[in-house]
Design a protein around this motif. Sequence first.
Motif, PDB file in Angstrom:
ATOM      1  N   LEU A 115       0.824  -1.211   0.000  1.00 18.73           N
ATOM      2  CA  LEU A 115       0.000   0.000   0.000  1.00 18.73           C
ATOM      3  C   LEU A 115       0.862   1.266   0.000  1.00 18.73           C
ATOM      4  O   LEU A 115       1.933   1.294   0.601  1.00 18.73           O
ATOM      5  N   LEU A 116       0.367   2.286  -0.667  1.00 17.70           N
ATOM      6  CA  LEU A 116       0.955   3.614  -0.599  1.00 17.70           C
ATOM      7  C   LEU A 116       0.359   4.273   0.641  1.00 17.70           C
ATOM      8  O   LEU A 116      -0.859   4.314   0.796  1.00 17.70           O
ATOM      9  N   VAL A 117       1.202   4.773   1.542  1.00 19.37           N
ATOM     10  CA  VAL A 117       0.739   5.345   2.805  1.00 19.37           C
ATOM     11  C   VAL A 117       0.933   6.850   2.771  1.00 19.37           C
ATOM     12  O   VAL A 117       2.030   7.340   2.508  1.00 19.37           O
ATOM     13  N   LYS A 118      -0.151   7.577   3.057  1.00 14.49           N
ATOM     14  CA  LYS A 118      -0.115   9.039   3.061  1.00 14.49           C
ATOM     15  C   LYS A 118      -0.679   9.561   4.380  1.00 14.49           C
ATOM     16  O   LYS A 118      -1.397   8.848   5.068  1.00 14.49           O
ATOM     17  N   ALA A 119      -0.353  10.799   4.683  1.00 16.42           N
ATOM     18  CA  ALA A 119      -0.893  11.463   5.873  1.00 16.42           C
ATOM     19  C   ALA A 119      -1.106  12.937   5.547  1.00 16.42           C
ATOM     20  O   ALA A 119      -0.312  13.534   4.817  1.00 16.42           O
ATOM     21  N   ALA A 120      -2.169  13.495   6.096  1.00 19.35           N
ATOM     22  CA  ALA A 120      -2.452  14.915   5.942  1.00 19.35           C
ATOM     23  C   ALA A 120      -2.082  15.620   7.246  1.00 19.35           C
ATOM     24  O   ALA A 120      -2.480  15.190   8.320  1.00 19.35           O
ATOM     25  N   VAL A 121      -1.295  16.692   7.147  1.00 14.66           N
ATOM     26  CA  VAL A 121      -0.879  17.465   8.316  1.00 14.66           C
ATOM     27  C   VAL A 121      -1.377  18.898   8.136  1.00 14.66           C
ATOM     28  O   VAL A 121      -1.011  19.576   7.170  1.00 14.66           O
ATOM     29  N   LEU A 122      -2.226  19.346   9.045  1.00 11.41           N
ATOM     30  CA  LEU A 122      -2.749  20.705   8.986  1.00 11.41           C
ATOM     31  C   LEU A 122      -1.603  21.696   9.126  1.00 11.41           C
ATOM     32  O   LEU A 122      -0.789  21.598  10.044  1.00 11.41           O
ATOM     33  N   GLU A 123      -1.532  22.640   8.200  1.00  9.33           N
ATOM     34  CA  GLU A 123      -0.497  23.662   8.233  1.00  9.33           C
ATOM     35  C   GLU A 123      -0.722  24.636   9.385  1.00  9.33           C
ATOM     36  O   GLU A 123      -1.863  24.972   9.708  1.00  9.33           O
ATOM     37  N   ASN A 124       0.344  25.086   9.977  1.00 12.58           N
ATOM     38  CA  ASN A 124       0.336  26.150  10.982  1.00 12.58           C
ATOM     39  C   ASN A 124      -0.558  25.869  12.177  1.00 12.58           C
ATOM     40  O   ASN A 124      -1.136  26.787  12.756  1.00 12.58           O
TER      41      ASN A 124
END
Length: 155
Positions: A115-124
């Motif tokens: 699997l390709l693993v991604k994560a979203a990180v809220l800026e600031n």
Amino acid sequence: MMNLEMKPAKQGDCGFAWALFSEFAQQNMFSGAQGRRAPKDWQEDQEFQRFAKYWAAGEHYLITVDEAPIGWAALDKNGKTVVIENWHLLPRWRNRAVTKTILSELVHRWKTEGLLVKAAVLENSQLSSVAEGLLTKLGFSIERLESHSKIMHVV
């Protein structure tokens, strides 16, 4: 020794998850800072209804220690990609290697499964540099920037 687990959440866990998410959202998304909404724009009932729909429709997990909830996570699995959309811990459990312990195991498993693993990180946000630093240590790198988030993936 504590028993740290991540297990599928139930609809009844929505209140616990909401408490963590609403605190995060008010501090980071309704802070009045540049590019963020003003605190006066926070409408508790409307935001809860939006969150409850999100909770009912998604794949959510409870993070527990010795069966007691300490946090929650939201994952979006689509084909050969898994995206970590949300990850929230009670304040007293932050900076205690909980996230690193669980994600190390999960990322390894997902990569082994192809699997390709991604994560979203809220800026600031108050925790964005901590989250980004941890994800980098786990092998993530920045893929792209979106309106208010960095999308990172494991290389």
